[in-house]
Design a protein around this motif. Structure first.
Motif, PDB file in Angstrom:
ATOM      1  N   PRO A  51       0.807  -1.226   0.000  1.00 17.95           N
ATOM      2  CA  PRO A  51       0.000   0.000   0.000  1.00 17.95           C
ATOM      3  C   PRO A  51       0.845   1.284   0.000  1.00 17.95           C
ATOM      4  O   PRO A  51       0.504   2.250  -0.688  1.00 17.95           O
ATOM      5  CB  PRO A  51      -0.823  -0.119   1.291  1.00 17.95           C
ATOM      6  N   PHE A  52       1.941   1.295   0.739  1.00 14.34           N
ATOM      7  CA  PHE A  52       2.797   2.484   0.773  1.00 14.34           C
ATOM      8  C   PHE A  52       3.429   2.717  -0.598  1.00 14.34           C
ATOM      9  O   PHE A  52       3.480   3.850  -1.102  1.00 14.34           O
ATOM     10  CB  PHE A  52       3.877   2.331   1.846  1.00 14.34           C
ATOM     11  N   TYR A  53       3.903   1.651  -1.199  1.00 15.52           N
ATOM     12  CA  TYR A  53       4.466   1.750  -2.548  1.00 15.52           C
ATOM     13  C   TYR A  53       3.407   2.290  -3.523  1.00 15.52           C
ATOM     14  O   TYR A  53       3.708   3.148  -4.373  1.00 15.52           O
ATOM     15  CB  TYR A  53       4.952   0.369  -2.991  1.00 15.52           C
ATOM     16  N   ALA A  54       2.161   1.825  -3.382  1.00 12.79           N
ATOM     17  CA  ALA A  54       1.094   2.301  -4.248  1.00 12.79           C
ATOM     18  C   ALA A  54       0.833   3.789  -4.032  1.00 12.79           C
ATOM     19  O   ALA A  54       0.559   4.530  -4.987  1.00 12.79           O
ATOM     20  CB  ALA A  54      -0.185   1.501  -4.003  1.00 12.79           C
ATOM     21  N   GLY A  55       0.914   4.241  -2.799  1.00 12.07           N
ATOM     22  CA  GLY A  55       0.733   5.654  -2.523  1.00 12.07           C
ATOM     23  C   GLY A  55       1.809   6.501  -3.175  1.00 12.07           C
ATOM     24  O   GLY A  55       1.521   7.545  -3.777  1.00 12.07           O
ATOM     25  N   LEU A  56       3.046   6.060  -3.096  1.00  4.79           N
ATOM     26  CA  LEU A  56       4.154   6.792  -3.701  1.00  4.79           C
ATOM     27  C   LEU A  56       4.030   6.826  -5.219  1.00  4.79           C
ATOM     28  O   LEU A  56       4.191   7.878  -5.853  1.00  4.79           O
ATOM     29  CB  LEU A  56       5.488   6.150  -3.311  1.00  4.79           C
ATOM     30  N   THR A  57       3.769   5.670  -5.818  1.00  2.55           N
ATOM     31  CA  THR A  57       3.748   5.602  -7.285  1.00  2.55           C
ATOM     32  C   THR A  57       2.540   6.320  -7.873  1.00  2.55           C
ATOM     33  O   THR A  57       2.650   6.973  -8.906  1.00  2.55           O
ATOM     34  CB  THR A  57       3.773   4.143  -7.762  1.00  2.55           C
ATOM     35  N   SER A  58       1.386   6.215  -7.220  1.00  2.00           N
ATOM     36  CA  SER A  58       0.215   6.913  -7.747  1.00  2.00           C
ATOM     37  C   SER A  58       0.388   8.417  -7.612  1.00  2.00           C
ATOM     38  O   SER A  58      -0.002   9.181  -8.517  1.00  2.00           O
ATOM     39  CB  SER A  58      -1.067   6.445  -7.055  1.00  2.00           C
ATOM     40  N   THR A  59       0.984   8.870  -6.530  1.00  2.00           N
ATOM     41  CA  THR A  59       1.266  10.303  -6.383  1.00  2.00           C
ATOM     42  C   THR A  59       2.181  10.779  -7.496  1.00  2.00           C
ATOM     43  O   THR A  59       1.894  11.772  -8.184  1.00  2.00           O
ATOM     44  CB  THR A  59       1.925  10.585  -5.021  1.00  2.00           C
ATOM     45  N   PHE A  60       3.292  10.087  -7.691  1.00  2.00           N
ATOM     46  CA  PHE A  60       4.244  10.511  -8.715  1.00  2.00           C
ATOM     47  C   PHE A  60       3.624  10.467 -10.107  1.00  2.00           C
ATOM     48  O   PHE A  60       3.847  11.369 -10.925  1.00  2.00           O
ATOM     49  CB  PHE A  60       5.493   9.626  -8.670  1.00  2.00           C
ATOM     50  N   SER A  61       2.819   9.452 -10.367  1.00  2.00           N
ATOM     51  CA  SER A  61       2.237   9.306 -11.700  1.00  2.00           C
ATOM     52  C   SER A  61       1.309  10.457 -12.052  1.00  2.00           C
ATOM     53  O   SER A  61       1.156  10.801 -13.226  1.00  2.00           O
ATOM     54  CB  SER A  61       1.480   7.984 -11.804  1.00  2.00           C
ATOM     55  N   HIS A  62       0.703  11.098 -11.052  1.00  2.00           N
ATOM     56  CA  HIS A  62      -0.242  12.173 -11.333  1.00  2.00           C
ATOM     57  C   HIS A  62       0.433  13.482 -11.700  1.00  2.00           C
ATOM     58  O   HIS A  62      -0.211  14.349 -12.300  1.00  2.00           O
ATOM     59  CB  HIS A  62      -1.167  12.387 -10.139  1.00  2.00           C
ATOM     60  N   PHE A  63       1.699  13.684 -11.333  1.00  3.02           N
ATOM     61  CA  PHE A  63       2.327  14.950 -11.719  1.00  3.02           C
ATOM     62  C   PHE A  63       3.676  14.762 -12.402  1.00  3.02           C
ATOM     63  O   PHE A  63       4.116  15.647 -13.141  1.00  3.02           O
ATOM     64  CB  PHE A  63       2.518  15.873 -10.501  1.00  3.02           C
ATOM     65  N   GLY A  64       4.327  13.632 -12.191  1.00  2.00           N
ATOM     66  CA  GLY A  64       5.648  13.426 -12.763  1.00  2.00           C
ATOM     67  C   GLY A  64       5.649  12.615 -14.033  1.00  2.00           C
ATOM     68  O   GLY A  64       6.679  12.485 -14.686  1.00  2.00           O
ATOM     69  N   ALA A  65       4.498  12.077 -14.404  1.00  2.94           N
ATOM     70  CA  ALA A  65       4.444  11.193 -15.577  1.00  2.94           C
ATOM     71  C   ALA A  65       3.418  11.653 -16.589  1.00  2.94           C
ATOM     72  O   ALA A  65       2.986  10.891 -17.430  1.00  2.94           O
ATOM     73  CB  ALA A  65       4.120   9.769 -15.130  1.00  2.94           C
ATOM     74  N   VAL A  66       3.019  12.928 -16.508  1.00  2.00           N
ATOM     75  CA  VAL A  66       2.042  13.458 -17.453  1.00  2.00           C
ATOM     76  C   VAL A  66       2.534  14.782 -18.008  1.00  2.00           C
ATOM     77  O   VAL A  66       3.457  15.395 -17.492  1.00  2.00           O
ATOM     78  CB  VAL A  66       0.664  13.669 -16.769  1.00  2.00           C
ATOM     79  N   GLY A  67       1.868  15.226 -19.077  1.00  2.00           N
ATOM     80  CA  GLY A  67       2.114  16.566 -19.580  1.00  2.00           C
ATOM     81  C   GLY A  67       3.464  16.747 -20.232  1.00  2.00           C
ATOM     82  O   GLY A  67       4.048  15.834 -20.798  1.00  2.00           O
ATOM     83  N   ILE A  68       3.976  17.953 -20.134  1.00  2.00           N
ATOM     84  CA  ILE A  68       5.168  18.332 -20.873  1.00  2.00           C
ATOM     85  C   ILE A  68       6.435  18.124 -20.057  1.00  2.00           C
ATOM     86  O   ILE A  68       7.405  17.527 -20.506  1.00  2.00           O
ATOM     87  CB  ILE A  68       5.055  19.804 -21.309  1.00  2.00           C
ATOM     88  N   ASN A  69       6.441  18.595 -18.817  1.00  2.00           N
ATOM     89  CA  ASN A  69       7.676  18.633 -18.033  1.00  2.00           C
ATOM     90  C   ASN A  69       7.666  17.769 -16.780  1.00  2.00           C
ATOM     91  O   ASN A  69       8.660  17.721 -16.070  1.00  2.00           O
ATOM     92  CB  ASN A  69       7.969  20.087 -17.624  1.00  2.00           C
ATOM     93  N   GLY A  70       6.546  17.130 -16.459  1.00  2.00           N
ATOM     94  CA  GLY A  70       6.494  16.354 -15.232  1.00  2.00           C
ATOM     95  C   GLY A  70       6.632  17.219 -14.001  1.00  2.00           C
ATOM     96  O   GLY A  70       7.256  16.820 -13.022  1.00  2.00           O
ATOM     97  N   ASP A  71       6.034  18.429 -14.042  1.00  2.00           N
ATOM     98  CA  ASP A  71       6.216  19.382 -12.944  1.00  2.00           C
ATOM     99  C   ASP A  71       4.896  19.984 -12.486  1.00  2.00           C
ATOM    100  O   ASP A  71       4.850  21.137 -12.049  1.00  2.00           O
ATOM    101  CB  ASP A  71       7.172  20.501 -13.371  1.00  2.00           C
ATOM    102  N   ALA A  72       3.824  19.222 -12.590  1.00  2.00           N
ATOM    103  CA  ALA A  72       2.504  19.677 -12.148  1.00  2.00           C
ATOM    104  C   ALA A  72       2.021  20.888 -12.937  1.00  2.00           C
ATOM    105  O   ALA A  72       1.256  21.701 -12.415  1.00  2.00           O
ATOM    106  CB  ALA A  72       2.502  19.966 -10.642  1.00  2.00           C
ATOM    107  N   ASP A  73       2.474  21.034 -14.175  1.00  2.00           N
ATOM    108  CA  ASP A  73       2.027  22.101 -15.084  1.00  2.00           C
ATOM    109  C   ASP A  73       2.482  23.493 -14.655  1.00  2.00           C
ATOM    110  O   ASP A  73       2.017  24.497 -15.192  1.00  2.00           O
ATOM    111  CB  ASP A  73       0.499  22.116 -15.235  1.00  2.00           C
ATOM    112  N   ARG A  74       3.418  23.567 -13.703  1.00  2.00           N
ATOM    113  CA  ARG A  74       3.828  24.897 -13.222  1.00  2.00           C
ATOM    114  C   ARG A  74       4.618  25.675 -14.274  1.00  2.00           C
ATOM    115  O   ARG A  74       4.429  26.886 -14.410  1.00  2.00           O
ATOM    116  CB  ARG A  74       4.637  24.757 -11.933  1.00  2.00           C
TER     117      ARG A  74
END
Length: 401
Positions: free
Chosen positions: A250-273
């Motif tokens: 579960p802890f691993y899932a929390g880490l990976t799902s968090t990262f996937s939502h901002f570090g694995a999408v879009g242009i720069n992996g930086d939460a669109d900032r």
């Protein structure tokens, strides 16, 4: 059957804003302040900009997961179109034959077709189909060849994507609300740009500082940073990470799902900032407010802090966590650069990620004390980001007042 032979527009990286950028770039529409196609950054800002939204979920039969929002998701497409004075024509039907007819008519008129399709049903996304999972998003269809059983799509990648006619039909018909929908658009009204940009900036300010249109205030904006930080470090709190994401899988899932939502999408992996910073640079020109460029720089610093958060969540010092982060990042880069041509490698990455996940139950690499320490690090970084973004939003409000 029709195909737009001169369609060459694949710069968009997000479903709503990227699709609009690609659509208007094909139509040759230029923004008055740049003389270039309307940028995805501009569409992001007009739609309401960025924010933080935090929630976590646990469903029977699935790992618990974190769901992050990094941009305004309160009807962003209709918001930006309305603000830019774009007249919309929506064609929708429950009948697949009529849906195909509308698609072919749009292409025959020389226009790309903006359609809604289920991401889980499109093979190039490398998502395992599941009855309980769906997500309908807009994308562009610019070619359809029934004889070749092939459809050409522009959807977040730098290259054309291709699926079969049956795959597209299944994806378009997955959810009743958006079933076989096509959106036809008039052109933006340049005279509305300053007001649209101003409204978008105020939306962003309010999403950070006021109660959101829907949901708990704890889950959005500046308050969400504090709430999330507390959930990481206060084990007795309701929905704490100690309860929702205990050590192990579960802890691993929390880490990976968090990262996937901002570090694995879009242009720069930086939460669109960084993308929002680009918008503020354009807003400075449109509104004649050069001070907005200083706020843009603050958000570029925030973008770096978000990238640092990714390295804290899945640190280099823990081998399976490092491998996980690198695999997730590589999968994103492969899709953007190669699209469906990299499907086999992306599926292999998924297999490797599942294999790593399987080791977390019996061979979790952190002690209980190390989990507490990592949660504290994550919490501290979130509060650093909050401080940076609070300063940026405060300055933004002062400039716009």
């Amino acid at each position: 059957m029709p195909i737009l032979a001169n369609y060459q527009h694949f710069a968009g990286r997000h479903w709503e804003t990227g699709t609009l950028h690609n659509y208007y770039a094909y139509r040759g529409v230029k923004a008055p302040h740049t003389g270039q196609p309307y940028s995805e950054a501009l569409f992001l800002g007009v739609s309401g900009g960025i924010v933080l939204g935090y929630s976590s979920f646990a469903y029977a039969g699935h790992d618990p997961h974190v769901a992050l929002l990094t941009r305004n998701t309160f009807d962003p497409l209709n918001t930006m179109l309305a603000r830019l004075g774009v007249v919309q024509e929506v064609l929708q039907t429950s009948k697949p034959e009529k849906g195909l007819h509308n698609l072919l008519d749009t292409l025959a008129d020389g226009l790309p077709a903006i359609v809604w399709a289920d991401m889980w049903s499109l093979p190039y996304n490398a998502l395992a189909p599941a009855d309980e999972m769906w997500a309908m998003f807009p994308l562009i269809v610019y070619g359809y060849e029934a004889a070749a059983d092939q459809v050409w799509i522009a959807d977040r990648a730098k290259v054309p994507l291709q699926v079969t006619t049956g795959a597209l039909a299944a994806a378009r018909g997955r959810v009743k609300q958006e079933k076989y929908r096509i959106l036809a658009l008039d052109l933006p009204d340049p005279a509305k740009l300053p007001a649209a940009v101003t409204a978008g900036i105020w939306d962003c300010i309010k999403l950070y500082t006021e109660k959101p249109p829907k949901g708990s205030a704890n889950n959005f904006g500046l308050q969400a940073f504090q709430h999330w930080a507390a959930l990481l470090t206060k084990p007795k709190q309701r929905m704490s990470w100690a309860k929702e994401f205990p050590p192990g899988a579960p802890f691993y899932a929390g880490l990976t799902s968090t990262f996937s939502h901002f570090g694995a999408v879009g242009i720069n992996g930086d939460a669109d900032r960084a993308l929002y910073a680009d918008f503020l640079d354009e807003a400075a020109l449109l509104l004649n407010k050069p001070a907005l460029c200083a706020v843009a720089q603050q958000f570029r610093q925030s973008a770096l802090a978000w990238r640092d958060l990714g390295h804290i969540l899945l640190p280099d010092t823990i081998a399976p966590f490092l491998e996980t982060r690198l695999l997730i990042e590589r999968k994103r880069r492969l899709f953007i650069a190669q699209g469906g041509a990299a499907l086999a490698e992306r599926q292999a990455i998924n297999e490797r990620l599942r294999a790593i996940r399987a080791t977390m139950t019996m061979d979790f690499p952190l002690s209980a004390a190390a989990v507490v320490a990592l949660c504290a690090q994550i919490s501290e970084q979130l509060l650093r980001i909050r401080a940076q973004e609070l300063a940026a939003i405060t300055q933004l409000r002062a400039i716009m007042a």
